[in-house]
Design an enzyme around this catalytic site. Structure first.
Site, PDB file in Angstrom:
ATOM      1  N   TRP A 102      45.019 -22.022  16.165  1.00  0.00           N
ATOM      2  CA  TRP A 102      44.578 -21.608  15.291  1.00  0.00           C
ATOM      3  C   TRP A 102      44.120 -20.875  14.710  1.00  0.00           C
ATOM      4  O   TRP A 102      43.674 -20.935  14.014  1.00  0.00           O
ATOM      5  CB  TRP A 102      43.279 -22.022  16.301  1.00  0.00           C
ATOM      6  CG  TRP A 102      42.591 -23.549  17.579  1.00  0.00           C
ATOM      7  CD1 TRP A 102      43.707 -23.514  18.042  1.00  0.00           C
ATOM      8  CD2 TRP A 102      42.550 -24.272  16.255  1.00  0.00           C
ATOM      9  NE1 TRP A 102      42.881 -24.981  18.706  1.00  0.00           N
ATOM     10  CE2 TRP A 102      42.592 -25.560  17.611  1.00  0.00           C
ATOM     11  CE3 TRP A 102      41.416 -24.643  15.368  1.00  0.00           C
ATOM     12  CZ2 TRP A 102      41.803 -26.244  16.846  1.00  0.00           C
ATOM     13  CZ3 TRP A 102      40.923 -25.624  15.230  1.00  0.00           C
ATOM     14  CH2 TRP A 102      41.464 -27.006  16.271  1.00  0.00           C
ATOM     15  N   ASP A 171      37.820 -15.131  17.635  1.00  0.00           N
ATOM     16  CA  ASP A 171      37.955 -16.170  17.991  1.00  0.00           C
ATOM     17  C   ASP A 171      38.228 -16.614  19.310  1.00  0.00           C
ATOM     18  O   ASP A 171      39.048 -16.628  20.208  1.00  0.00           O
ATOM     19  CB  ASP A 171      38.898 -17.581  17.070  1.00  0.00           C
ATOM     20  CG  ASP A 171      38.497 -18.931  17.209  1.00  0.00           C
ATOM     21  OD1 ASP A 171      37.818 -19.270  18.127  1.00  0.00           O
ATOM     22  OD2 ASP A 171      39.677 -19.796  17.149  1.00  0.00           O
ATOM     23  N   LYS A 195      34.133 -26.307  24.026  1.00  0.00           N
ATOM     24  CA  LYS A 195      34.964 -26.350  25.062  1.00  0.00           C
ATOM     25  C   LYS A 195      34.658 -25.552  26.542  1.00  0.00           C
ATOM     26  O   LYS A 195      34.940 -26.537  27.625  1.00  0.00           O
ATOM     27  CB  LYS A 195      36.979 -25.408  24.452  1.00  0.00           C
ATOM     28  CG  LYS A 195      37.236 -25.652  23.996  1.00  0.00           C
ATOM     29  CD  LYS A 195      37.489 -26.207  22.556  1.00  0.00           C
ATOM     30  CE  LYS A 195      37.802 -27.019  21.688  1.00  0.00           C
ATOM     31  NZ  LYS A 195      39.307 -25.894  20.147  1.00  0.00           N
TER      32      LYS A 195
HETATM   33  C1  PLP Z   1      39.018 -26.481  19.134  1.00  0.00           C
HETATM   34  C2  PLP Z   1      38.572 -24.650  18.219  1.00  0.00           C
HETATM   35  C3  PLP Z   1      38.300 -24.394  16.764  1.00  0.00           C
HETATM   36  C4  PLP Z   1      37.870 -25.088  16.236  1.00  0.00           C
HETATM   37  O1  PLP Z   1      36.733 -26.013  16.724  1.00  0.00           O
HETATM   38  P1  PLP Z   1      35.741 -27.331  15.696  1.00  0.00           P
HETATM   39  O2  PLP Z   1      34.934 -26.567  16.406  1.00  0.00           O
HETATM   40  O3  PLP Z   1      36.230 -27.925  16.457  1.00  0.00           O
HETATM   41  O4  PLP Z   1      35.728 -26.441  14.514  1.00  0.00           O
HETATM   42  C5  PLP Z   1      39.135 -23.418  16.758  1.00  0.00           C
HETATM   43  N1  PLP Z   1      39.915 -22.082  17.467  1.00  0.00           N
HETATM   44  C6  PLP Z   1      39.671 -23.226  18.762  1.00  0.00           C
HETATM   45  C7  PLP Z   1      41.330 -21.309  19.592  1.00  0.00           C
HETATM   46  C8  PLP Z   1      39.513 -23.448  19.054  1.00  0.00           C
HETATM   47  O5  PLP Z   1      40.011 -24.289  20.655  1.00  0.00           O
END
Ligand code: PLP
Length: 359
Positions: A102, A171, A195
Protein backbone atom coordinates in the site's frame (compact mmCIF):
# COMPACT_ATOMS: atom_id res chain seq x y z
CA UNK A 1 -27.17 -20.33 6.26
CA UNK A 2 -25.58 -19.21 9.52
CA UNK A 3 -23.07 -16.40 9.59
CA UNK A 4 -19.45 -17.54 9.30
CA UNK A 5 -16.22 -16.60 11.07
CA UNK A 6 -15.27 -13.90 8.59
CA UNK A 7 -11.53 -13.22 8.28
CA UNK A 8 -11.83 -11.21 5.05
CA UNK A 9 -9.29 -8.43 4.55
CA UNK A 10 -11.77 -5.90 3.17
CA UNK A 11 -14.61 -5.43 2.69
CA UNK A 12 -14.66 -7.14 6.04
CA UNK A 13 -17.02 -8.20 8.80
CA UNK A 14 -19.49 -5.66 10.20
CA UNK A 15 -20.76 -5.92 13.80
CA UNK A 16 -23.98 -7.91 14.03
CA UNK A 17 -25.70 -5.27 16.20
CA UNK A 18 -24.90 -2.74 13.45
CA UNK A 19 -26.37 -4.97 10.75
CA UNK A 20 -29.46 -5.60 12.91
CA UNK A 21 -30.00 -1.90 13.53
CA UNK A 22 -29.55 -1.06 9.85
CA UNK A 23 -31.98 -3.82 8.93
CA UNK A 24 -34.58 -2.59 11.40
CA UNK A 25 -34.37 0.92 9.92
CA UNK A 26 -34.16 -0.09 6.28
CA UNK A 27 -37.84 0.33 5.40
CA UNK A 28 -38.47 3.27 7.62
CA UNK A 29 -36.06 5.27 9.64
CA UNK A 30 -37.06 7.00 12.85
CA UNK A 31 -40.28 8.73 11.77
CA UNK A 32 -39.08 9.76 8.30
CA UNK A 33 -41.17 7.29 6.27
CA UNK A 34 -38.18 6.25 4.18
CA UNK A 35 -34.80 4.51 4.31
CA UNK A 36 -31.47 6.25 4.72
CA UNK A 37 -30.73 5.67 1.02
CA UNK A 38 -33.88 7.50 -0.10
CA UNK A 39 -33.30 10.60 1.97
CA UNK A 40 -31.98 13.97 0.82
CA UNK A 41 -28.46 14.61 1.98
CA UNK A 42 -29.62 18.16 2.65
CA UNK A 43 -32.42 17.04 4.97
CA UNK A 44 -32.41 17.60 8.72
CA UNK A 45 -32.32 13.87 9.55
CA UNK A 46 -29.24 13.31 7.37
CA UNK A 47 -27.47 16.40 8.64
CA UNK A 48 -28.03 14.97 12.10
CA UNK A 49 -26.57 11.59 11.04
CA UNK A 50 -23.40 13.05 9.51
CA UNK A 51 -22.87 15.35 12.49
CA UNK A 52 -23.21 12.41 14.90
CA UNK A 53 -20.88 10.23 12.79
CA UNK A 54 -18.27 12.99 12.88
CA UNK A 55 -18.74 13.45 16.64
CA UNK A 56 -18.33 9.68 17.11
CA UNK A 57 -14.98 9.63 15.29
CA UNK A 58 -13.89 12.72 17.23
CA UNK A 59 -14.72 11.17 20.60
CA UNK A 60 -13.26 7.74 19.80
CA UNK A 61 -9.92 9.10 18.60
CA UNK A 62 -9.76 12.30 20.63
CA UNK A 63 -9.61 14.52 17.54
CA UNK A 64 -8.65 18.12 18.46
CA UNK A 65 -10.90 21.01 17.39
CA UNK A 66 -8.39 22.41 14.87
CA UNK A 67 -8.65 19.17 12.89
CA UNK A 68 -11.37 18.47 10.32
CA UNK A 69 -13.06 15.08 9.97
CA UNK A 70 -14.19 14.36 6.40
CA UNK A 71 -16.17 11.57 4.74
CA UNK A 72 -15.12 11.41 1.09
CA UNK A 73 -15.77 9.03 -1.77
CA UNK A 74 -13.10 7.15 -3.69
CA UNK A 75 -11.74 5.12 -0.79
CA UNK A 76 -8.15 5.28 0.40
CA UNK A 77 -6.86 5.05 -3.18
CA UNK A 78 -8.23 8.46 -4.11
CA UNK A 79 -6.31 9.82 -1.13
CA UNK A 80 -3.08 8.44 -2.60
CA UNK A 81 -3.57 11.00 -5.41
CA UNK A 82 -5.51 13.77 -3.65
CA UNK A 83 -3.05 14.10 -0.79
CA UNK A 84 0.07 15.04 -2.79
CA UNK A 85 -2.01 17.17 -5.20
CA UNK A 86 -3.16 19.32 -2.30
CA UNK A 87 -0.34 19.22 0.18
CA UNK A 88 2.90 19.26 -1.81
CA UNK A 89 3.35 22.74 -3.23
CA UNK A 90 4.88 23.23 -6.71
CA UNK A 91 8.61 22.55 -6.86
CA UNK A 92 8.67 20.91 -3.42
CA UNK A 93 9.39 17.30 -2.49
CA UNK A 94 7.78 14.89 -0.04
CA UNK A 95 9.20 12.03 2.03
CA UNK A 96 7.55 8.63 1.61
CA UNK A 97 8.36 5.50 3.60
CA UNK A 98 7.98 2.33 1.55
CA UNK A 99 6.83 -0.46 3.87
CA UNK A 100 4.85 -2.62 1.43
CA UNK A 101 2.12 -2.93 -1.15
CA UNK A 102 0.00 0.00 0.00
CA UNK A 103 2.81 2.43 0.76
CA UNK A 104 4.20 1.63 -2.72
CA UNK A 105 0.89 2.46 -4.34
CA UNK A 106 0.82 5.80 -2.54
CA UNK A 107 4.36 6.48 -3.78
CA UNK A 108 3.39 5.59 -7.35
CA UNK A 109 0.59 8.16 -7.36
CA UNK A 110 2.71 10.84 -5.67
CA UNK A 111 5.46 10.48 -8.29
CA UNK A 112 3.15 11.33 -11.17
CA UNK A 113 2.77 14.99 -10.33
CA UNK A 114 5.93 15.84 -8.43
CA UNK A 115 9.05 14.92 -6.55
CA UNK A 116 9.21 12.10 -4.03
CA UNK A 117 12.06 11.13 -1.72
CA UNK A 118 11.75 7.48 -0.71
CA UNK A 119 13.11 7.85 2.81
CA UNK A 120 13.39 4.08 3.37
CA UNK A 121 12.29 0.96 1.55
CA UNK A 122 11.69 -2.51 2.94
CA UNK A 123 11.57 -4.03 -0.54
CA UNK A 124 15.01 -5.69 -0.20
CA UNK A 125 13.75 -7.48 2.94
CA UNK A 126 10.55 -8.56 1.16
CA UNK A 127 8.64 -6.07 3.30
CA UNK A 128 9.10 -8.13 6.44
CA UNK A 129 9.57 -5.20 8.83
CA UNK A 130 9.16 -1.46 9.30
CA UNK A 131 12.24 0.77 9.68
CA UNK A 132 13.93 1.85 12.88
CA UNK A 133 13.57 5.60 13.17
CA UNK A 134 17.33 6.13 12.69
CA UNK A 135 17.21 4.38 9.32
CA UNK A 136 14.98 7.03 7.78
CA UNK A 137 16.59 9.55 5.42
CA UNK A 138 14.12 12.37 5.90
CA UNK A 139 14.64 15.73 4.23
CA UNK A 140 14.33 18.80 6.45
CA UNK A 141 12.77 20.77 3.57
CA UNK A 142 10.21 18.10 2.60
CA UNK A 143 6.54 19.10 2.62
CA UNK A 144 5.52 16.09 4.69
CA UNK A 145 6.38 12.50 5.62
CA UNK A 146 3.97 9.77 4.46
CA UNK A 147 3.69 6.28 5.93
CA UNK A 148 1.25 3.39 6.06
CA UNK A 149 0.59 2.45 9.70
CA UNK A 150 -0.38 -1.15 8.93
CA UNK A 151 0.44 -3.01 5.73
CA UNK A 152 -2.70 -5.06 5.16
CA UNK A 153 -1.11 -7.40 2.60
CA UNK A 154 2.35 -7.89 4.13
CA UNK A 155 1.10 -8.12 7.72
CA UNK A 156 3.42 -5.57 9.32
CA UNK A 157 2.52 -2.65 11.56
CA UNK A 158 4.36 0.30 13.09
CA UNK A 159 4.43 -0.26 16.88
CA UNK A 160 5.11 3.48 17.34
CA UNK A 161 5.52 6.43 15.00
CA UNK A 162 8.53 8.66 14.35
CA UNK A 163 8.44 12.22 15.64
CA UNK A 164 9.05 14.18 12.46
CA UNK A 165 9.91 17.83 11.88
CA UNK A 166 7.66 18.07 8.85
CA UNK A 167 3.97 17.04 9.15
CA UNK A 168 3.42 13.29 9.38
CA UNK A 169 0.67 11.80 7.19
CA UNK A 170 -0.59 8.25 7.58
CA UNK A 171 -2.68 5.76 5.67
CA UNK A 172 -4.44 4.00 8.57
CA UNK A 173 -6.97 2.10 6.45
CA UNK A 174 -6.48 -1.22 8.18
CA UNK A 175 -5.79 -0.24 11.77
CA UNK A 176 -7.72 2.94 12.46
CA UNK A 177 -9.79 2.67 15.68
CA UNK A 178 -7.96 -0.55 16.65
CA UNK A 179 -5.50 1.10 19.05
CA UNK A 180 -5.14 4.45 20.72
CA UNK A 181 -3.16 7.09 18.84
CA UNK A 182 -2.18 10.66 19.49
CA UNK A 183 -3.86 12.49 16.61
CA UNK A 184 -1.64 15.52 17.33
CA UNK A 185 1.36 13.53 16.15
CA UNK A 186 -0.14 13.60 12.65
CA UNK A 187 -0.98 16.36 10.20
CA UNK A 188 -3.33 14.07 8.32
CA UNK A 189 -4.73 10.56 8.74
CA UNK A 190 -6.85 8.77 6.17
CA UNK A 191 -8.55 5.41 6.05
CA UNK A 192 -10.70 3.52 3.57
CA UNK A 193 -13.81 2.59 5.52
CA UNK A 194 -14.16 -1.08 4.61
CA UNK A 195 -11.74 -2.56 7.14
CA UNK A 196 -12.44 -1.12 10.56
CA UNK A 197 -15.23 1.42 9.97
CA UNK A 198 -18.00 0.24 7.69
CA UNK A 199 -18.87 -0.37 4.04
CA UNK A 200 -16.55 0.31 1.09
CA UNK A 201 -16.54 3.33 -1.19
CA UNK A 202 -15.69 5.91 1.40
CA UNK A 203 -12.67 7.24 3.25
CA UNK A 204 -12.45 9.03 6.57
CA UNK A 205 -9.92 11.86 6.60
CA UNK A 206 -8.72 13.57 9.78
CA UNK A 207 -6.58 16.60 9.06
CA UNK A 208 -5.22 19.77 10.50
CA UNK A 209 -7.49 22.35 8.90
CA UNK A 210 -4.79 24.88 8.11
CA UNK A 211 -2.92 22.37 5.91
CA UNK A 212 -5.78 22.59 3.39
CA UNK A 213 -4.72 26.16 2.55
CA UNK A 214 -1.60 24.80 0.80
CA UNK A 215 -3.48 23.54 -2.27
CA UNK A 216 -2.05 24.90 -5.55
CA UNK A 217 -4.45 26.84 -7.79
CA UNK A 218 -4.53 24.04 -10.40
CA UNK A 219 -6.31 21.55 -8.13
CA UNK A 220 -9.93 21.07 -9.27
CA UNK A 221 -12.56 22.21 -6.76
CA UNK A 222 -13.92 18.71 -6.16
CA UNK A 223 -10.44 17.42 -5.29
CA UNK A 224 -9.60 20.12 -2.76
CA UNK A 225 -9.69 19.35 0.94
CA UNK A 226 -10.69 22.97 1.56
CA UNK A 227 -13.90 22.48 -0.46
CA UNK A 228 -15.00 19.57 1.70
CA UNK A 229 -13.94 21.19 4.96
CA UNK A 230 -15.99 24.29 4.11
CA UNK A 231 -19.09 22.23 3.29
CA UNK A 232 -18.73 19.60 6.05
CA UNK A 233 -18.40 16.76 3.49
CA UNK A 234 -21.67 17.93 1.85
CA UNK A 235 -20.22 19.76 -1.17
CA UNK A 236 -21.81 17.11 -3.36
CA UNK A 237 -23.89 14.04 -2.49
CA UNK A 238 -21.80 11.94 -0.11
CA UNK A 239 -21.97 8.19 0.39
CA UNK A 240 -24.99 8.58 2.67
CA UNK A 241 -25.21 4.86 3.39
CA UNK A 242 -21.51 4.75 4.30
CA UNK A 243 -21.85 7.72 6.63
CA UNK A 244 -24.86 6.13 8.35
CA UNK A 245 -23.03 2.81 8.82
CA UNK A 246 -20.04 4.71 10.20
CA UNK A 247 -22.32 6.29 12.79
CA UNK A 248 -23.69 2.88 13.81
CA UNK A 249 -20.17 1.44 14.05
CA UNK A 250 -19.04 4.34 16.24
CA UNK A 251 -22.04 3.82 18.54
CA UNK A 252 -21.23 0.10 18.72
CA UNK A 253 -17.57 0.75 19.54
CA UNK A 254 -18.46 3.31 22.19
CA UNK A 255 -20.87 0.85 23.78
CA UNK A 256 -17.94 -1.58 24.16
CA UNK A 257 -15.86 1.06 25.93
CA UNK A 258 -14.10 2.72 22.97
CA UNK A 259 -10.70 2.29 21.39
CA UNK A 260 -8.70 1.50 24.55
CA UNK A 261 -11.15 -1.28 25.44
CA UNK A 262 -11.14 -2.85 21.96
CA UNK A 263 -7.34 -2.56 21.85
CA UNK A 264 -7.08 -4.93 24.83
CA UNK A 265 -9.25 -7.50 23.07
CA UNK A 266 -7.32 -7.01 19.82
CA UNK A 267 -4.08 -7.74 21.66
CA UNK A 268 -5.51 -10.98 23.08
CA UNK A 269 -6.67 -12.04 19.63
CA UNK A 270 -3.31 -11.38 17.99
CA UNK A 271 -1.42 -13.07 20.86
CA UNK A 272 -3.54 -16.21 20.53
CA UNK A 273 -2.75 -16.49 16.82
CA UNK A 274 0.96 -15.64 17.01
CA UNK A 275 1.45 -18.04 19.92
CA UNK A 276 -0.02 -20.80 17.80
CA UNK A 277 2.17 -19.88 14.84
CA UNK A 278 5.27 -19.84 17.07
CA UNK A 279 4.34 -23.10 18.80
CA UNK A 280 5.69 -25.36 16.05
CA UNK A 281 7.79 -25.50 12.89
CA UNK A 282 4.70 -26.46 10.91
CA UNK A 283 3.75 -22.75 10.81
CA UNK A 284 6.11 -19.95 9.83
CA UNK A 285 5.72 -16.21 10.19
CA UNK A 286 7.54 -14.27 7.44
CA UNK A 287 7.64 -11.00 9.40
CA UNK A 288 9.83 -9.61 12.15
CA UNK A 289 8.37 -10.30 15.59
CA UNK A 290 8.27 -6.71 16.87
CA UNK A 291 6.54 -5.52 13.70
CA UNK A 292 3.85 -8.15 13.37
CA UNK A 293 0.46 -6.69 12.60
CA UNK A 294 -2.26 -6.88 15.22
CA UNK A 295 -4.89 -6.69 12.45
CA UNK A 296 -3.64 -8.82 9.55
CA UNK A 297 -1.86 -11.96 10.69
CA UNK A 298 0.05 -13.66 7.86
CA UNK A 299 1.80 -17.01 7.93
CA UNK A 300 3.04 -19.89 5.80
CA UNK A 301 2.70 -23.66 5.86
CA UNK A 302 5.38 -26.14 4.71
CA UNK A 303 4.02 -26.15 1.12
CA UNK A 304 1.60 -24.33 -1.14
CA UNK A 305 -0.38 -27.55 -1.49
CA UNK A 306 -0.88 -27.63 2.29
CA UNK A 307 -1.83 -23.95 2.24
CA UNK A 308 -4.50 -24.64 -0.36
CA UNK A 309 -5.77 -27.58 1.67
CA UNK A 310 -5.81 -25.43 4.82
CA UNK A 311 -7.89 -22.70 3.17
CA UNK A 312 -10.42 -25.04 1.60
CA UNK A 313 -10.83 -27.21 4.71
CA UNK A 314 -11.26 -24.06 6.84
CA UNK A 315 -13.88 -22.79 4.42
CA UNK A 316 -15.91 -25.93 4.87
CA UNK A 317 -15.84 -25.39 8.62
CA UNK A 318 -17.13 -21.84 8.39
CA UNK A 319 -13.75 -20.11 8.73
CA UNK A 320 -13.60 -17.94 5.61
CA UNK A 321 -11.36 -15.34 3.99
CA UNK A 322 -8.06 -16.95 5.01
CA UNK A 323 -6.29 -17.00 1.64
CA UNK A 324 -3.30 -14.63 1.59
CA UNK A 325 -3.31 -11.80 -0.95
CA UNK A 326 -2.61 -13.10 -4.46
CA UNK A 327 0.61 -11.05 -4.64
CA UNK A 328 2.25 -12.77 -1.64
CA UNK A 329 0.43 -16.10 -1.18
CA UNK A 330 0.26 -17.94 2.14
CA UNK A 331 -2.42 -17.50 4.76
CA UNK A 332 -3.85 -14.27 6.13
CA UNK A 333 -6.34 -13.86 8.95
CA UNK A 334 -7.68 -10.33 9.20
CA UNK A 335 -8.81 -9.81 12.76
CA UNK A 336 -10.26 -6.31 12.75
CA UNK A 337 -12.20 -4.86 15.70
CA UNK A 338 -15.34 -6.78 14.78
CA UNK A 339 -13.72 -10.23 14.90
CA UNK A 340 -14.36 -11.74 18.32
CA UNK A 341 -11.93 -13.66 20.48
CA UNK A 342 -14.31 -16.62 20.01
CA UNK A 343 -13.77 -16.50 16.24
CA UNK A 344 -10.01 -16.38 16.75
CA UNK A 345 -10.22 -19.28 19.21
CA UNK A 346 -12.19 -21.27 16.64
CA UNK A 347 -9.41 -20.61 14.12
CA UNK A 348 -6.73 -21.64 16.63
CA UNK A 349 -8.59 -24.88 17.39
CA UNK A 350 -8.84 -25.56 13.65
CA UNK A 351 -5.09 -24.93 13.23
CA UNK A 352 -4.21 -27.37 16.02
CA UNK A 353 -6.44 -30.02 14.45
CA UNK A 354 -5.02 -29.39 10.98
CA UNK A 355 -1.46 -29.66 12.25
CA UNK A 356 -2.22 -32.93 14.02
CA UNK A 357 -3.49 -34.46 10.78
CA UNK A 358 -0.91 -32.99 8.41
CA UNK A 359 2.16 -32.15 10.50
C1 PLP B 1 -7.51 -1.48 1.59
C2 PLP B 1 -6.42 -0.49 1.69
C3 PLP B 1 -6.30 0.58 0.78
C4 PLP B 1 -7.21 0.74 -0.43
O1 PLP B 1 -8.50 1.10 -0.07
P1 PLP B 1 -9.59 1.41 -1.22
O2 PLP B 1 -10.75 1.88 -0.41
O3 PLP B 1 -9.84 0.14 -1.94
O4 PLP B 1 -9.05 2.45 -2.09
C5 PLP B 1 -5.28 1.47 0.98
N1 PLP B 1 -4.43 1.35 2.01
C6 PLP B 1 -4.50 0.33 2.89
C7 PLP B 1 -3.53 0.24 4.01
C8 PLP B 1 -5.50 -0.62 2.75
O5 PLP B 1 -5.58 -1.63 3.64
Amino acid sequence: MARVHNFNAGPAAIPEPVLEKAKSELMEMAGTGMSIMEMSHRSKPFEDIIARAEAGIRRLLGVPADYAVLFLQGGASLQFAMLPMNLRRPGRSADYIDTGSWASKAIGEAKILGDVNVAWSGKKDSYSRVPNFDELSLKPDAEFVHLCSNETINGIQWPAFPKTETPLFADMSSDILSRTIDVRQFGLIYAGAQKNIGPSGMAVIIMQKELAERAPAEVPVILRYSTHIKDNSLYNTPNTWGVYMTLLTCEWLESLGGVAAIQKINEQKAAALYQTIDSSDFWRSPVRKEHRSGMNVVWRLPSEALEDAFVSKANKEGLVGLKGHRSVGGIRASIYNVITLQSVNALVAFMKEFEKKNG
